[in-house]
Design a protein around this motif. Structure first.
Motif, PDB file in Angstrom:
ATOM      1  N   LEU A  14       2.252   3.122   4.087  1.00 38.41           N
ATOM      2  CA  LEU A  14       1.412   4.304   3.923  1.00 38.41           C
ATOM      3  C   LEU A  14       1.059   4.889   5.278  1.00 38.41           C
ATOM      4  O   LEU A  14       1.030   6.100   5.468  1.00 38.41           O
ATOM      5  CB  LEU A  14       0.147   3.935   3.155  1.00 38.41           C
ATOM      6  N   GLY A  15       0.790   3.989   6.222  1.00 37.02           N
ATOM      7  CA  GLY A  15       0.451   4.453   7.565  1.00 37.02           C
ATOM      8  C   GLY A  15       1.613   5.196   8.193  1.00 37.02           C
ATOM      9  O   GLY A  15       1.444   6.268   8.775  1.00 37.02           O
ATOM     10  N   ASP A  16       2.828   4.640   8.032  1.00 31.36           N
ATOM     11  CA  ASP A  16       3.999   5.308   8.600  1.00 31.36           C
ATOM     12  C   ASP A  16       4.191   6.666   7.965  1.00 31.36           C
ATOM     13  O   ASP A  16       4.506   7.660   8.627  1.00 31.36           O
ATOM     14  CB  ASP A  16       5.249   4.454   8.363  1.00 31.36           C
TER      15      ASP A  16
ATOM     16  N   ARG B 260       2.329  -2.712   2.304  1.00 28.94           N
ATOM     17  CA  ARG B 260       1.965  -1.467   1.649  1.00 28.94           C
ATOM     18  C   ARG B 260       1.188  -0.563   2.606  1.00 28.94           C
ATOM     19  O   ARG B 260       1.491   0.613   2.751  1.00 28.94           O
ATOM     20  CB  ARG B 260       1.129  -1.765   0.414  1.00 28.94           C
ATOM     21  N   GLY B 261       0.219  -1.171   3.263  1.00 25.22           N
ATOM     22  CA  GLY B 261      -0.588  -0.407   4.207  1.00 25.22           C
ATOM     23  C   GLY B 261       0.245   0.167   5.329  1.00 25.22           C
ATOM     24  O   GLY B 261       0.088   1.336   5.720  1.00 25.22           O
ATOM     25  N   GLU B 262       1.190  -0.664   5.821  1.00 22.57           N
ATOM     26  CA  GLU B 262       2.003  -0.189   6.933  1.00 22.57           C
ATOM     27  C   GLU B 262       2.873   0.989   6.518  1.00 22.57           C
ATOM     28  O   GLU B 262       3.016   1.973   7.238  1.00 22.57           O
ATOM     29  CB  GLU B 262       2.881  -1.323   7.446  1.00 22.57           C
TER      30      GLU B 262
ATOM     31  N   SER C  45      -2.402  -5.648  10.810  1.00 23.03           N
ATOM     32  CA  SER C  45      -1.776  -5.467   9.506  1.00 23.03           C
ATOM     33  C   SER C  45      -2.807  -5.308   8.394  1.00 23.03           C
ATOM     34  O   SER C  45      -2.519  -4.703   7.365  1.00 23.03           O
ATOM     35  CB  SER C  45      -0.872  -6.670   9.209  1.00 23.03           C
TER      36      SER C  45
ATOM     37  N   ASP D 282      -7.298  10.101  10.534  1.00 22.38           N
ATOM     38  CA  ASP D 282      -6.921  11.378   9.915  1.00 22.38           C
ATOM     39  C   ASP D 282      -8.165  12.147   9.474  1.00 22.38           C
ATOM     40  O   ASP D 282      -8.249  13.376   9.629  1.00 22.38           O
ATOM     41  CB  ASP D 282      -6.001  11.125   8.718  1.00 22.38           C
TER      42      ASP D 282
ATOM     43  N   GLN E 108      -4.783  -1.590   9.301  1.00 23.06           N
ATOM     44  CA  GLN E 108      -4.017  -0.442   9.778  1.00 23.06           C
ATOM     45  C   GLN E 108      -4.133   0.759   8.837  1.00 23.06           C
ATOM     46  O   GLN E 108      -4.363   1.899   9.272  1.00 23.06           O
ATOM     47  CB  GLN E 108      -2.551  -0.835   9.915  1.00 23.06           C
ATOM     48  N   GLU E 109      -3.991   0.465   7.565  1.00 23.15           N
ATOM     49  CA  GLU E 109      -4.022   1.554   6.587  1.00 23.15           C
ATOM     50  C   GLU E 109      -5.368   2.279   6.627  1.00 23.15           C
ATOM     51  O   GLU E 109      -5.435   3.511   6.690  1.00 23.15           O
ATOM     52  CB  GLU E 109      -3.776   0.973   5.194  1.00 23.15           C
TER      53      GLU E 109
ATOM     54  N   ALA F 274       1.928   8.537   6.663  1.00 24.54           N
ATOM     55  CA  ALA F 274       0.901   9.455   7.154  1.00 24.54           C
ATOM     56  C   ALA F 274       1.284   9.966   8.538  1.00 24.54           C
ATOM     57  O   ALA F 274       1.064  11.125   8.873  1.00 24.54           O
ATOM     58  CB  ALA F 274      -0.442   8.749   7.215  1.00 24.54           C
TER      59      ALA F 274
ATOM     60  N   LEU G 184       1.056  -6.856   1.948  1.00 27.45           N
ATOM     61  CA  LEU G 184       0.983  -6.788   3.410  1.00 27.45           C
ATOM     62  C   LEU G 184       1.613  -5.519   3.959  1.00 27.45           C
ATOM     63  O   LEU G 184       1.103  -4.877   4.871  1.00 27.45           O
ATOM     64  CB  LEU G 184       1.691  -8.020   3.980  1.00 27.45           C
TER      65      LEU G 184
ATOM     66  N   ARG H 231      -5.867   4.293   9.951  1.00 28.71           N
ATOM     67  CA  ARG H 231      -5.142   5.568  10.011  1.00 28.71           C
ATOM     68  C   ARG H 231      -5.841   6.616   9.151  1.00 28.71           C
ATOM     69  O   ARG H 231      -5.931   7.795   9.529  1.00 28.71           O
ATOM     70  CB  ARG H 231      -3.714   5.365   9.519  1.00 28.71           C
TER      71      ARG H 231
END
Lengths: 602, 304
Positions: free
Chosen positions: A598-600, A594-596, B252, B263, B255-256, A602, A592, B259
């Motif tokens: 990576l987003g942060d 991991r994506g956040e 959630s 980008d 999001q990945e 980036a 859950l 983004r």
């Protein structure tokens, strides 16, 4: 796999929650204006496979977490990497009867049985409750160390013991433990004379380990008896041996060897003798040693002395007089005035055999005679009914006229037989009272074949001087000592005080009954003759004798060890499942977040 | 207003600054702060007639460093010239509905932010004696103000910024073509938009403008929530310009990927516009106004 609290499996229904959350995603009602929806659309389009996999992974992790928690709550028991077992109430029964002292392969059979019992104890863990029970009635519980030490210390019981009672006791212990898993394990030599009846442990699992192969051949003395028990002074020793072939024997009385020779199977050995000594003597019949030493000797006792002189009252009837004549002819008694035999109302002194009056009108005179002689018994009003007499050597005897004996305050003595629940024959210091006249109209005792020998024994043991009882017992077995016996004198002359109800000594031999400094009888302690028969039950037959759930009866030690502790390699799975649930939660969080992260970044 | 570095209007939070006064006032503060940061006189520029030397400051164009002085005195000095107004610029502002949005109440909408940038940029250019015009568009051209260098021009532009807009589409092509026409000789076109438009049509229009010899600078206005997708944990996300485009999503979960897509889109805009010789800058609405202003001003400085 089994569950200790299966109702908690209903919690598994909570898997509907992550499923619902997963499916609900397509029914969100919350409208959010977001100009960059085209990016969102493109993101979903470009990453649809990844998103699906991620969503499915999340759903799987959540469902698996809920399932793991639900199953853990149900307290499952099952195999887990082949180790451990469920907490078990285990009772180890070791057959340490006399027969296990036989030498097999250079060591006592008990040593290998003990090693197997130790294997069972060593397989236990701190969460088990373990007891150790032997055929002599010994029970050891508590810590595993205490049980192991008790097993290591266990020696051969000098008698047969009671394996059935030991197993019953072991079953009771595990049932009362409160633990769900219960097991009784038995290590035995499978002796046929021991396993002569079915054994049941109900719902308690039973695992029996018995040795394979043929038992060693055994020579044993199975009978050694002085006939009669009172030699005046002549008598005979009768002996019998159980032999696969022939063997040399020796019969000794005290320090004197009465006979030597070669005994053969099926032969009774009878040795007549007239020793010169007086009083109680110990005798033994011995064979040459073999693999089972304990039954190579058998003990007997005899009283040596002059024949008691008796005089029957002519008024007591022809049966008593005829019986005394027969005893005189056999030299077991002699005519004389030492012992009086007759109706109570005619007896003036002790020692005496006192009979109930044949005429009820003499009841008062008879009771007055008892009072005058200081005896603590009285005749009650006569009863005329056909009543069976109960007592040793009185099978089939009936009484049709009897005067029930009533004990007076402070009465001591032995009740030898009863009729209708009331004392019928009682004996004490210098007296024997029979509650019926020796007349076929009152009782058929005088017509019984045992009457004359019984009369001879009762005169010899109860009325002739100080000689009284000759008792037989097995080592450690129950004994009913005559009144007034205070101690036992062993072969080394040491006197051991005894209390009422005390068991027989555990070592075979002859022990003299002591009242003060006087020997008043003998206790002969020998193992049961059956114990010398080492024949084993075949495993299949032994299995038929066992009535238990999931019983395992085997000669294979490995198979037996695998059967220990209920289901071998089962253990509680609650902790591993809780750890699994925690691991799944961590994995879910990682997926859950991991994506956040990576987003942060980036 | 003080213009020390700590309180320079071009460097402080745009929402806070915008709350302090009307657009004209704020624009003046921003421009004053910006110019102070440059250490330049509003009457000095980099034209052809030399005026004086001054010490080099970071941000100065390296072309105007006097290398002889550097070699002789080991001092970095730049040459200043008397100003000369000869550039024409058009600012093209997207006022469609997608611009009238913000991801958090503490921020300005993209449109409000862009209007403030337009006001400040126009003032700055007019102070440089450049002619500045404005085109506002959504699905149609809402305002068209031809470039002028007079002071009243700025009032006219600010007034136009207060007019309506927020249509359901962005006809950027027409606006750019119109801007090319307004700037009669080679000049500068500054496009301020969230670029939520048809990419191909936009690039074609930019090509047309570039073919006219104009310099083009694109200020891509984004709300930080459009980059981070943190506007709501989950919901049905609806494009305000296209009601039919609605997507249910859980933040959630996507999001990945979101983004990454943003980008990628920014990189795509940057590379394709760079291929056309167009300056491109992503400007987030929580950035101080000095950021877009500096970018646009640098574009102007590259022009003759």
């Amino acid at each position: 796999m089994s569950f200790l609290a299966p109702l908690y499996l209903l919690l598994a229904g909570a898997v509907a929650v992550p499923l619902f959350l997963h499916l609900r995603r397509r029914r969100i009602e919350n409208r959010v204006d977001f100009p960059a929806v085209r990016y969102l659309e493109r993101a979903e389009k470009d990453n649809v496979r990844q998103l699906k996999i991620r969503n499915l992974l999340l759903m799987f992790l959540r469902i698996a977490t809920v399932l793991a928690i639900a199953v853990a709550a149900a307290r499952p028991i099952g195999a887990f990497f082949g180790a451990g077992h469920v907490p078990t109430a285990l009772a180890i029964v070791l057959d340490n009867s006399l027969s296990t002292s036989a030498i097999v392969n250079g060591q006592p059979l008990l040593a290998s049985l003990r090693a197997s019992a130790l294997d069972a104890a060593n397989a236990a863990t701190g969460s088990d409750r373990v007891w150790f029970v032997t055929v002599d009635g010994s029970v050891t519980g508590g810590s595993l160390d205490a049980v192991r030490q008790a097993i290591s210390r266990t020696d051969v019981h000098p008698a047969r013991g009671d394996l059935a009672t030991a197993i019953t006791r072991a079953t009771g212990l595990v049932v009362g433990s409160g633990l769900g898993a219960r097991q009784v394990v038995v290590v035995t030599d499978a002796q046929a004379t021991t396993w002569n009846a079915p054994l049941a442990t109900g719902d308690v699992r039973l695992s029996v380990l018995a040795p394979a192969g043929t038992p060693p051949s055994n020579r044993a003395v199975v009978l050694a008896e002085a006939r009669p028990a009172r030699w005046t002074p002549r008598g005979a020793v009768v002996a019998r041996a159980q032999l696969p072939d022939s063997a040399t024997y020796r019969i000794a009385l005290g320090e004197q060897t009465l006979a030597r020779g070669t005994a053969r199977e099926g032969e009774d050995l009878t040795v007549r003798a007239a020793p010169s000594g007086r009083g109680w003597r110990a005798g033994v019949v011995e064979l040459e040693p073999d693999e089972l030493r304990a039954d190579d000797a058998r003990w007997f006792a005899v009283w040596l002395g002059a024949a008691p002189r008796v005089r029957p009252d002519p008024a007591a009837g022809p049966f008593l007089r005829t019986a005394v004549d027969a005893l005189v002819q056999d030299a077991r008694v002699a005519p004389g005035d030492d012992v009086a035999l007759g109706a109570a109302d005619g007896i003036l002194r002790l020692p005496a055999l006192l009979l109930a009056p044949s005429d009820p009108s003499r009841l008062g005179a008879a009771n007055r005679a008892l009072e005058r002689l200081g005896l603590p018994w009285r005749f009650a009003q006569p009863r005329r009914d056909q009543t069976a007499v109960r007592g040793e050597r009185f099978d089939g005897v009936r009484a049709s006229l009897r005067y029930p004996l009533e004990a007076q305050p402070g009465a001591t003595g032995d009740t030898i037989a009863t009729a209708g629940g009331a004392p019928w024959i009682v004996a004490g210091d210098g007296y024997v009272i029979i509650a019926s006249p020796l007349d076929p109209a009152a009782t058929d005792l005088p017509l019984n074949a045992n009457f004359v020998p019984w009369l001879g024994d009762i005169i010899a043991q109860r009325l002739a001087g100080s000689a009284s009882a000759l008792l037989q017992a097995v080592p450690g077995g129950a004994v009913r000592y005559p009144a007034g016996v205070e101690g036992l004198e062993g072969s080394d002359g040491q006197v051991t005080p005894i209390a009422a109800g005390a068991p027989a000594p555990t070592r075979a031999g002859v022990y003299f009954l002591r009242r003060g400094t006087e020997r008043v009888g003998a206790l002969v302690v020998n193992a049961e003759p059956d114990e010398s028969d080492l024949a084993r039950l075949p495993i299949a037959t032994l299995r038929d004798r066992v009535r238990a759930r999931d019983a395992v009866v085997t000669a294979d030690r490995a198979v037996w060890k695998r059967s220990l502790f209920d289901v071998g390699s089962r253990r509680p799975l609650q902790l591993p499942l809780i750890l699994l649930a925690l691991a799944l939660l961590v994995a879910e969080t990682v997926v859950l977040r991991r994506g956040e992260r990576l987003g942060d970044a980036a | 207003m003080e213009t020390s570095r700590a309180t320079r209007a071009d460097l402080i939070d745009p929402a806070q600054l915008a709350s302090l006064g009307r657009m004209e006032i704020v624009a003046k503060w921003v421009v004053d702060g910006f110019l102070q940061g440059l250490h330049r006189s509003p009457r000095k520029g980099f034209s052809v007639e030399f005026a004086e030397f001054r010490p080099y400051q970071p941000g100065d164009d390296l072309r105007y460093i006097d290398w002889k002085i550097v070699a002789r005195a080991d001092k970095w000095m730049v040459k200043q010239f008397e100003e000369e107004t000869n550039m024409r610029a058009a600012i093209v502002l997207d006022v469609s509905k997608s611009m009238d949005w913000r991801g958090a109440p503490s921020r300005l909408t993209k449109l409000a932010y862009a209007e403030q940038v337009v006001a400040a940029l126009a003032l700055l250019l007019i102070r440089q004696k450049d002619a500045v015009g404005l085109i506002r568009y959504d699905e149609t051209l809402r305002s068209v103000i031809p470039p002028r260098a007079r002071n009243v021009q700025w009032r006219r532009i600010v007034s136009a910024l207060e007019e309506g807009g927020a249509g359901n589409d962005s006809d950027m092509s027409a606006a750019l073509v119109q801007a090319g026409k307004l700037v009669s000789r080679p000049g500068l076109v500054v496009l301020i938009s969230d670029l939520l438009v048809d990419e191909e049509a936009t690039l074609n229009a930019v090509k047309v403008v570039r073919a006219g010899g104009h310099g083009v600078t694109v200020l891509h206005i984004m709300d930080p929530s459009e980059r981070d997708f943190d506007v709501s944990p989950e919901g049905v996300f609806v494009d305000p310009e296209r009601e039919g485009l609605r997507l249910p999503a859980t933040a959630s979960e996507v999001q990945e990927a979101y983004r990454s897509t943003v980008d990628h889109a920014i990189a795509e805009w940057r590379s394709k516009l760079a291929a056309l010789g167009v300056g491109y800058e992503v400007v987030f609405t929580d950035s101080p106004f000095g950021v877009p202003l500096r970018r646009a001003f640098a574009s102007r400085q590259r022009l003759p």
